[in-house]
Each structure stands twice: as structure tokens, then as C-alpha cells.
Design an enzyme around this catalytic site. Structure first.
Site, PDB file in Angstrom:
ATOM      1  N   CYS A   1       5.112   9.361  21.548  1.00 15.75           N
ATOM      2  CA  CYS A   1       5.982  10.054  22.507  1.00 15.75           C
ATOM      3  C   CYS A   1       6.230  11.485  22.049  1.00 15.75           C
ATOM      4  O   CYS A   1       6.418  11.743  20.862  1.00 15.75           O
ATOM      5  CB  CYS A   1       7.328   9.341  22.624  1.00 15.75           C
ATOM      6  SG  CYS A   1       7.298   7.920  23.694  1.00 15.75           S
TER       7      CYS A   1
ATOM      8  N   ASP B   1      25.038  -6.231  18.723  1.00 14.93           N
ATOM      9  CA  ASP B   1      25.553  -6.000  17.373  1.00 14.93           C
ATOM     10  C   ASP B   1      27.068  -6.148  17.313  1.00 14.93           C
ATOM     11  O   ASP B   1      27.604  -6.744  16.375  1.00 14.93           O
ATOM     12  CB  ASP B   1      25.149  -4.609  16.891  1.00 14.93           C
ATOM     13  CG  ASP B   1      25.698  -4.314  15.511  1.00 14.93           C
ATOM     14  OD1 ASP B   1      25.404  -5.096  14.574  1.00 14.93           O
ATOM     15  OD2 ASP B   1      26.427  -3.317  15.356  1.00 14.93           O
TER      16      ASP B   1
END
Length: 158
Positions: A76, A128
Site C-alpha cells: 500500500c 480488546d
């Protein structure tokens, strides 16, 4: 079928040369969801998660994820993003959370990967922050919904 642009004639991976492309406004929208136990959903909805404001932290994480995409996805291009809009929707019927991200730039390559990365990082942050009470949460249905700009023009998922 279109050819894969990240491989040269010898089949070696390379970063695509976008230097000759015109700068245009590029927009991509991606979405994904995280499913969870009803009790976990209630903690998020009511603001009672032990680690704090789950949605607020996940929003910042998604923005940060969009900005760090080139560090995570090897081929990218690093992009100067002009806008990152992150929306979370609490869905009691899932039960879970939907994350939709719109990324924009004025550049020579699209921002689909930045939108997808932002969604994933936002949802991973929800995981998380809530994993202590629900390790069975599932991130699902992450996809590009639409893209605009560039040589290939507009595309909207069917």
C-alpha cells in the site's frame, strides 16, 4: 478477469507506480460488525466496561488504523488522508456493534485499504476492551461498501 497489478511480468511482487496518474478525489466506505454476548453488549451500551469508553476509544483506534495502513499492508502507498469518518451503531438484535468508516483523499490511488483497515482496527479495539468478559466475540462481514474516484470510477456493492 482483470490482471493483478501488484505483480510484474516475472511474477514478483512490487509496489504499483502511480506517478503518472491524475490526482482525483478518492472516497471509500467499508463496514464490519462484531457479535457478542447480550451481557457484553449491555456493558458497552451502558458505559460500564471496566476499560472505559469502548466506542470512544475504538473510534480513535479506527482513525489511527486508517493512517497506519501503509505500515501494515506491504504494497500500500502511504497516503495523505483528508478525512476519516467513523460511525459505530449499537445493534441489540445482533447483539453487537457495527462499524462504518468513510475515508477520503485527494490522490493517485484509492483508499479502500485504509477504510478496511480502519474498520478492522476499530472492531479489534472493541474486542480488546471487552475480551475479559467475552472471549467468544466474533468480527464478521468486513467489506467495502462503495468507492468513488479514479480511473475505474464509482463502484457500489450489490
Amino acid at each position: 478477469m482483470p490482471e493483478l497489478t501488484h505483480f510484474d511480468a516475472a511474477g514478483q511482487a512490487h509496489m504499483v507506480d502511480v506517478g503518472g496518474k491524475q490526482e482525483t478525489k478518492r472516497i471509500a466506505v467499508a463496514r464490519g460488525s462484531i457479535r457478542m454476548l447480550p451481557e457484553t453488549f449491555a456493558l458497552i451500551r451502558d458505559g460500564n466496561a471496566k476499560k472505559g469508553d469502548v466506542i470512544g476509544i475504538a473510534r480513535i483506534a479506527a482513525i489511527q488504523g486508517s493512517k497506519r495502513t501503509a505500515d501494515l499492508i506491504p504494497l500500500c502507498h502511504p497516503l495523505a488522508l483528508t478525512r476519516v469518518k467513523v460511525d459505530f451503531e449499537l445493534d441489540e438484535t445482533l447483539p453487537g456493534v457495527h462499524c462504518t468508516v468513510q475515508v477520503e483523499t485527494l490522490g493517485r490511488t484509492g483508499v479502500e485499504m485504509e477504510a478496511l483497515t480502519a474498520v478492522q482496527v476499530g472492531l479489534l479495539t472493541v474486542y480488546d476492551m471487552c475480551k475479559a468478559v467475552d472471549r467468544g466475540m466474533t468480527i464478521t462481514d468486513v467489506k467495502v461498501l462503495e468507492k468513488h474516484g479514479g480511473k475505474s470510477g464509482d463502484w457500489v456493492a450489490g
